[in-house]
Write an enzyme that holds these catalytic residues in place. Structure first.
Site, PDB file in Angstrom:
ATOM      1  CB  THR A 192      -4.611   3.709 -26.497  1.00 18.57           C
ATOM      2  OG1 THR A 192      -3.728   4.751 -26.538  1.00 18.57           O
ATOM      3  CG2 THR A 192      -6.015   5.532 -25.568  1.00 18.57           C
ATOM      4  CD  GLU A 251      -2.635  12.784 -21.280  1.00 18.67           C
ATOM      5  OE1 GLU A 251      -2.970  11.466 -20.379  1.00 18.67           O
ATOM      6  OE2 GLU A 251      -2.792  13.167 -22.472  1.00 18.67           O
ATOM      7  CB  ALA A 304      -0.860   7.665 -20.997  1.00 16.12           C
ATOM      8  CG  PHE A 343       4.128  20.830 -22.308  1.00 18.72           C
ATOM      9  CD1 PHE A 343       3.561  20.761 -20.832  1.00 18.72           C
ATOM     10  CD2 PHE A 343       4.435  21.446 -22.663  1.00 18.72           C
ATOM     11  CE1 PHE A 343       4.020  21.297 -20.072  1.00 18.72           C
ATOM     12  CE2 PHE A 343       5.174  22.706 -21.602  1.00 18.72           C
ATOM     13  CZ  PHE A 343       5.054  22.183 -20.688  1.00 18.72           C
ATOM     14  CD  GLU A 352       3.939   9.432 -25.984  1.00 16.81           C
ATOM     15  OE1 GLU A 352       3.290  10.511 -26.552  1.00 16.81           O
ATOM     16  OE2 GLU A 352       3.865   8.121 -25.532  1.00 16.81           O
ATOM     17  NE  ARG A 358      -4.640   9.224 -24.317  1.00 15.34           N
ATOM     18  CZ  ARG A 358      -6.148   8.385 -23.114  1.00 15.34           C
ATOM     19  NH1 ARG A 358      -6.741   9.175 -22.026  1.00 15.34           N
ATOM     20  NH2 ARG A 358      -5.616   7.397 -22.503  1.00 15.34           N
ATOM     21  CD  GLN A 417       6.733  13.862 -22.941  1.00  7.40           C
ATOM     22  OE1 GLN A 417       6.414  14.040 -23.387  1.00  7.40           O
ATOM     23  NE2 GLN A 417       5.834  12.808 -22.517  1.00  7.40           N
ATOM     24  NE  ARG A 444      -1.266  18.786 -19.248  1.00  5.96           N
ATOM     25  CZ  ARG A 444      -0.756  19.630 -18.400  1.00  5.96           C
ATOM     26  NH1 ARG A 444       0.051  20.847 -18.586  1.00  5.96           N
ATOM     27  NH2 ARG A 444      -0.338  19.836 -17.139  1.00  5.96           N
TER      28      ARG A 444
END
Lengths: 480, 773
Positions: free
Chosen positions: B456, B728, B525, B244, B248, B326, B213, B358
């Site tokens: 974030t 999300e 995100a 998902f 990342e 978060r 990702q 997610r």
């Protein structure tokens, strides 16, 4: 080992020297470039590698097409058979099945999509009910992590209504599907017969030192994800001589004989089996998934000796006996005596379970299973119960089986004894539940703790009671 | 969007099935994922040797057996890494290959290269890894007690907490104070395509295809490992088979290993993890153990909230700091609470580094807050629905981190859901069913949603795009967005087509490449379409501006009267007699630049880390969901009966894509809440390490009616074309599933208080029914 193989792939005859033990998935992806068939889990749980397998039907009267997880299918199994991958279906472009999924946006990342399209194409081709529930059930062996299934479900329902009037008999239905492009006409023209196998012995090579007997392979390939080249399995499941269901004898002593090649789907579809255990078909969906049931054999389920094998639990309660073949010749023994310890059986060397014998006389039957997920899951605990009720209303010949509560599938003799000869009552069943909990010694593992297994076993016996004697007593009475 | 069984609902959605050729390619099997690409003849296959246990030192690797299997097998250890043996981004605590010590079972120790995948995996299985075992910690509270924190605790607070918790007896307003512990398990991503990468030496550098990702993140990580400048590496992400969040940060090690192999051998190297290796070697959603404490006044108004999040971070930092952030931001859920203290502890354990999934920390917080609501309803006798309604966020409210809620739609969504399911009717529906059935009980739960959108980490809220208009009029759009099934490509395409006024079929979305659009942020995100769509919009606007200026000279018309639409130049909204294709061809003749780079940095974001105050989100996504569950009181199993979702989707760029995101996220949320059980042994080894032991939602599990209604009149001024992020937020709706089952359990055992131990499995349900918990 290398072997001459002749089969049809997407309608075209293929003649190769192939590694018979190689999973078809790898052969498709690495040797033919057909990469629409994908590896998601390599244990038959995700359905991303589904293809359609054409084989002789149980009766030997014609061909049947079944969905197959190609990660669990040996290349050697294809000899004299036919395979259709997503590329074969889509050779002339997206089919109506694919378009139905497309219209609902039922393909997000797309990795699982070919498998879903194959499963739904099979739904239209197969015998059986055509209602929405059946359409949705046809994709129970396919995992999708993106869509949440709602769009796939909508597409499946749409297909069931769009194709509601399909003819019942296979050739006419196939022609109708070809006319509408579900199967490209050129492909459909090849789907009613099978090529001659290249190998003279359709049952596989004669037993060698490293010649494991494989039924459907749906357990064996989970444990042997990439078998060593040179291995020469004996494909018991594809021997037409071993795929039969027949009634032997007559009257009270009549016996059902089921050959080693009988699949789980064959078993539940059999009128004779349904007569012996009325209502047994309602439990079919609790066992594996459509594509596993189409290929897994009863004999393989037993020989694998999993303590939680669903079919084994059922067959134990149906008083099954086995005919084994092996170095020491054929012998017969009770199924309960087949299991010697965890994953240890009475089979010797290259022996196989040749025949499974069941009393043909009807008995009341119930099956229960506790698993994390209702469909396509291995049980934490399963149990089956069968019995007859005599003219006086007493329970006779009670057999209770349970899996997941010991190292082998068990007969719960004390629980059965607590019921034997008594009239069905909450009291009698409570005693049976108590006895059952006392006579098992489960362990804790990833599927559940020992405490849970004991707890749920009693409750599953109560569920048998409620099913077999509806209205006889309440949940509260059984759990009191 | 209407009832799923109502197929006529399709008619309401603008949709042309010719719009999405990628979906048809998927369905026909034509789409290529990285493992589907043809392999170069000299390509080497890689496999990874994992650490033998949860924790140890004096690591020794004996590869002699692997080499005996085939002398051509290469086994690379940490000492063959030319640059830094380090994957950590926030904290340098994650070696690519373990050296000396290892900190979790499944940590990569060695890379095996061989001529076939079979051989590589067989050889990897023969590599012997030994060492001295060290104690294993798997529980975050144990790690906390031992002082094993990754970074110092993070605390947000607002209002006068002491006053909020002052009881009526003490002269305060608190009539009730409820407290408890909410446990939540991890969650495996189960992207259907496992992690993988291909590295190929090209012109002195490397070209990588990575299932990531974050192509720029992979580029940076690999450059560090190889000790070469980023320019020597081009990273491309093809379509991913699901991600998902799991790809990342955690796609990078596999890309780095493939790159290491290619760098050392000079040959292309492919590494694709088997499902089992993927399950045991990669991180998942963080398990949390959370203490909650909530004070309510006589009216059931929330006065104060305390949450202490013990985050099981695993053995390395990974994204844990951003995830705990978060959690803190979402501590109060969709509720207004004047005094809040939320503290997050990133506890280092001997499990794989847990990572993005997610929701990214929000689900764990919203779950704990909702547990407090459930307990408060028990204590006060005020129905949960009523508590929720009285305490929903309102316009102008200040959150506990100081953000002012603007265009707040929490109440609108909640009231619309209740108008579809009036409380009295809902109660009667459940009560009547329960009165009529002894062996089955139903329960329902409504969950309100306010989910903050933006990374974030502030600097990550930026993105670029490169748009080329070719001189035949067709359009190529590149952004940093990676397509993984979420439809970001589709959305960027719509943005470009609308901005240039051309038919969608003229536009192509390119694969994501670091040399085309550089320094991109992960597609994560939920911001993929917000950021990359806006960057593409900026580039397209630049080109549109040039073309309209040129058209003005061609047509001799004032530029401000001209626009682009329907593949034409329009004057006052009507055909000006110049088609798009002719305009482009003429502009090219006249040496007008037909390419543009666009850039977007989300405006208005600020945050003071010291004061823990600011406005970290561009906006919030709101919604409300009802879930009705049914319990089999004999077996202890449960199923979902129906769900009704009201969702604030802004003005969807593509309603079908958004519906798919909502349904898919909801299923994952439900799976987390009541089905998916990630089980590690005390020794730190994953027990649910196959798809036959880790069960995720299947067709039957999700076979119940789901109604979805999007808020109308919902244009969002803060994102591209009035849309809202969608990936999300709807995950949180699934949390209602836990409480719906819990309510059914409580109906089966009247008088018993609830328990908060997610997922709510059959085993836990039976223990409760038998008087436990």
């Amino acid at each position: 080992m290398l072997k001459s193989l002749r089969f049809r792939l997407n309608g075209k005859l293929v003649e190769i020297e192939g590694r018979e033990e190689q999973p078809v998935l790898d052969w498709l992806r690495d040797d033919t470039g057909l990469t629409g068939t994908r590896e998601g889990c390599r244990e038959g749980d995700c359905g991303a590698c589904l293809a359609l397998l054409g084989r002789r039907n149980l009766e030997g009267t014609g061909i049947e097409w079944v969905p197959a997880a190609t990660c669990l299918l040996a290349l050697g199994e294809l000899d004299g058979r036919a395979l259709i991958t997503v590329e074969g279906l889509a050779v002339e472009g997206p089919t109506p099945v694919m378009r139905a999924l497309h219209v609902e946006n039922a393909s997000q990342c797309g990795f699982c999509s070919p498998g879903v399209a194959v499963a739904l194409s099979h739904f239209l081709l197969a015998e059986g009910p055509r209602d929405e529930a059946a359409a949705v059930a046809s994709v129970e062996g396919n995992l999708c992590r993106c869509t949440g299934y709602a769009s796939i479900s909508r597409a499946a329902r749409a297909l069931s209504s769009d194709f509601s009037g399909l003819p019942l008999d296979f050739p006419t239905r196939l022609a109708a599907l070809a006319a509408r492009g579900v199967f490209p006409p050129a492909l459909a023209a090849t789907m009613q017969d099978l090529p001659e196998p290249a190998s003279a012995d359709p049952g596989g090579s004669p037993p060698l030192g490293s010649s494991p007997p494989i039924g459907g392979g749906t357990d064996w390939y989970v444990r042997n994800t990439d078998p060593a080249p040179g291995l020469s399995p004996r494909f018991v499941g594809r021997d037409p001589e071993l795929r039969f269901i027949e009634t032997r004898g007559s009257g009270d002593g009549a016996t059902l004989a089921l050959g080693a090649g009988v699949t789980v789907a064959d078993f539940f579809a059999s009128e004779a089996v349904r007569a012996a255990a009325p209502g047994i078909e309602r439990f079919e969906a609790l066992v594996a998934s459509p594509h596993i049931r189409a290929r897994a054999t009863l004999a393989g389920n037993i020989a694998n000796a999993s303590p939680v094998a669903d079919l084994t639990a059922m067959l134990l309660a149906l008083d099954a006996r086995l005919v084994l073949s092996g170095a020491s010749g054929a012998r017969e023994l009770a199924l309960a005596d087949f299991f010697l310890g965890y994953k240890k059986t009475a089979l010797d060397g290259d022996g196989i379970i040749e025949t499974i014998l069941l009393p043909a006389a009807p008995r009341a039957f119930s099956f229960e299973k506790a698993a994390r997920r209702e469909r396509l899951d291995i049980a934490a605990v399963n149990t089956a119960l069968s019995l007859a009720v005599d003219s006086g209303g007493a329970m006779r010949g009670v057999i209770v089986s349970a899996g997941g509560v010991g190292p082998v599938p068990l007969l719960l003799r004390k629980a059965a004894a607590a019921l034997e000869g008594r009239k069905p009552s909450a009291h009698a069943f409570r005693e049976a539940m108590e006895a059952a909990r006392a006579e098992v010694a489960p362990i804790s593992d990833v599927r559940g703790s020992a405490e849970f297994r004991k707890r749920v076993l009693g409750r599953l016996l109560a569920a048998h009671a409620l099913r077999l004697f509806p209205g006889g007593f309440s949940v509260e009475e059984l759990l009191a | 969007m209407k009832d799923r069984s109502d197929r006529s609902a399709l008619a309401a959605v603008r949709f042309d099935s010719g719009d999405r050729p990628e979906s048809l390619r998927n369905l026909t099997g034509a789409t290529k994922y990285l493992d589907d690409l043809p392999e170069a003849a000299n390509l080497l296959h890689a496999a990874v040797v994992p650490s033998p246990s949860g924790h140890g030192r004096r690591l020794r690797v004996d590869a002699s057996k692997a080499r005996e299997l085939d002398p051509s097998v290469l086994v690379l250890l940490a000492d063959s890494i030319p640059g830094e043996n380090q994957m950590g981004t926030a904290v340098d605590d994650e070696p690519l290959l373990a050296e000396g010590e290892w900190h979790y079972a499944g940590q990569p120790v060695a890379l095996v290269l061989a001529s076939s995948k079979r051989l590589a995996r067989a050889a990897a299985a023969l590599v012997r890894v030994t060492g001295e075992e060290l104690p294993v910690v798997t529980d975050p509270r144990e790690a906390f007690a031992k002082g094993q924190l990754i970074l110092k605790p993070r605390v947000q607070s607002s209002g006068d907490l002491a006053a909020a918790f002052r009881t009526e007896e003490q002269g305060g307003a608190a009539r009730w104070i409820v407290e408890g512990r909410a446990e939540s398990g991890g969650q495996e991503h189960v992207y259907l395509e496992t992690q993988g990468a291909i590295a190929e030496p090209v012109d002195g550098g490397l070209r990588l295809i990575s299932g990531t990702q974050a192509p720029s993140g992979v580029q940076k990580a690999v450059a560090r490992v190889l000790g070469i400048p980023m320019r020597e590496l081009e990273v491309e992400a093809m379509r991913l088979g699901g991600a998902f969040g799991g790809k990342e940060d955690q796609a990078a090690p596999w890309a780095a290993l493939a790159a290491l192999g290619a760098w050392v051998t000079g040959r292309p190297v492919k590494l694709v993890l088997s499902r089992r290796d993927d399950l045991r070697m990669t991180g998942k959603r963080h398990p949390y153990s959370t203490d909650f404490r909530l004070a309510l006044d006589a009216e059931g108004k929330f006065l104060g909230l305390e949450l202490d999040f013990y985050q099981n971070a695993g053995a390395a930092c990974d994204l844990s700091p951003a995830i705990i952030a978060r959690s803190l931001y979402h501590a109060a859920g969709a509720y207004r609470i004047p005094a809040v203290r939320a503290a997050g502890y990133m506890c280092r354990t001997n499990l794989p580094p847990f990572t993005a999934f997610r929701g990214f920390g929000a689900p764990q917080a919203i779950w704990a807050m909702e547990a407090a609501v459930s307990k408060a309803a028990e204590a006060t006798g005020i129905p949960a629905l009523e508590l929720q309604r009285r305490n929903l966020l309102r316009e102008g409210d200040l959150t506990h981190y100081g953000m002012k809620m603007e265009d707040c739609r929490a109440g609108r969504a909640f009231e619309l859901l209740l108008s579809r399911n009036p409380a009295a009717r809902l109660k009667a529906e459940i009560d009547d069913f329960n009165a009529a059935h002894g062996d089955r009980k139903r329960g329902s739960w409504v969950i309100p949603l306010a989910f903050g959108v933006s990374f974030t980490k502030l600097m990550m809220n930026q993105g670029g795009a490169l748009v080329h208009v070719f001189n035949d009029g067709s359009v190529s759009v590149s952004t940093g967005a990676v397509e993984m099934g979420q439809g970001v490509g589709r959305k960027v395409l719509v943005v470009a087509a609308r901005t240039l006024g051309v038919p969608e079929n003229l536009v192509r979305i390119e694969r994501t490449r670091t040399a085309t659009v550089a320094n991109t942020m992960p597609t994560a995100a939920s911001t993929g379409s917000d950021i990359n769509g806006a960057a593409a919009l900026a580039a397209c606007e630049e080109i549109r501006k040039r073309l309209l200026a040129f058209a003005a000279t061609v047509l001799g018309a004032p530029e401000d009267e001209l626009s682009l639409g329907n593949g034409l130049v329009l004057r006052g909204g009507r055909d000006a007699g110049l088609a798009w294709k002719d305009l482009v061809a003429k502009a090219h003749e006249a040496r007008v630049d037909l390419s543009a780079h666009g850039f977007y940095a989300t405006p208005g974001l600020f945050y003071d880390m010291k004061a823990e105050r600011g406005s970290p989100f561009a906006y919030h996504v709101y919604g409300a969901a009802l879930v009705v569950a049914e319990l089999d009181t004999l077996r202890g199993s449960s199923r979902i009966v129906r769900a009704d979702l009201v969702h604030d989707g802004g003005v969807p760029i593509d309603a079908l894509v958004d519906r798919g995101q909502i349904e898919g996220a909801f299923a994952q949320g439900l799976g987390w809440a009541i089905l998916e059980d990630l089980v590690y042994g005390k020794d730190g080894k994953l027990l649910s390490d196959t798809l036959s032991t880790y069960k995720l939602p299947d067709m039957k599990f999700m076979d119940f009616p789901i109604d979805i209604e999007l808020l109308d009149d919902a244009a969002n001024a803060k994102a591209v074309l009035g849309s809202k992020a969608v990936g999300e937020p709807p995950f949180q709706y699934g949390i209602a599933g836990y409480f719906a089952v819990l309510e059914a359990l409580k109906a089966a055992r009247p008088g018993a208080g609830g328990f908060f131990d997610l997922p709510l499995t059959q085993e836990k349900a039976l223990r409760f029914l038998d008087g436990g918990n």
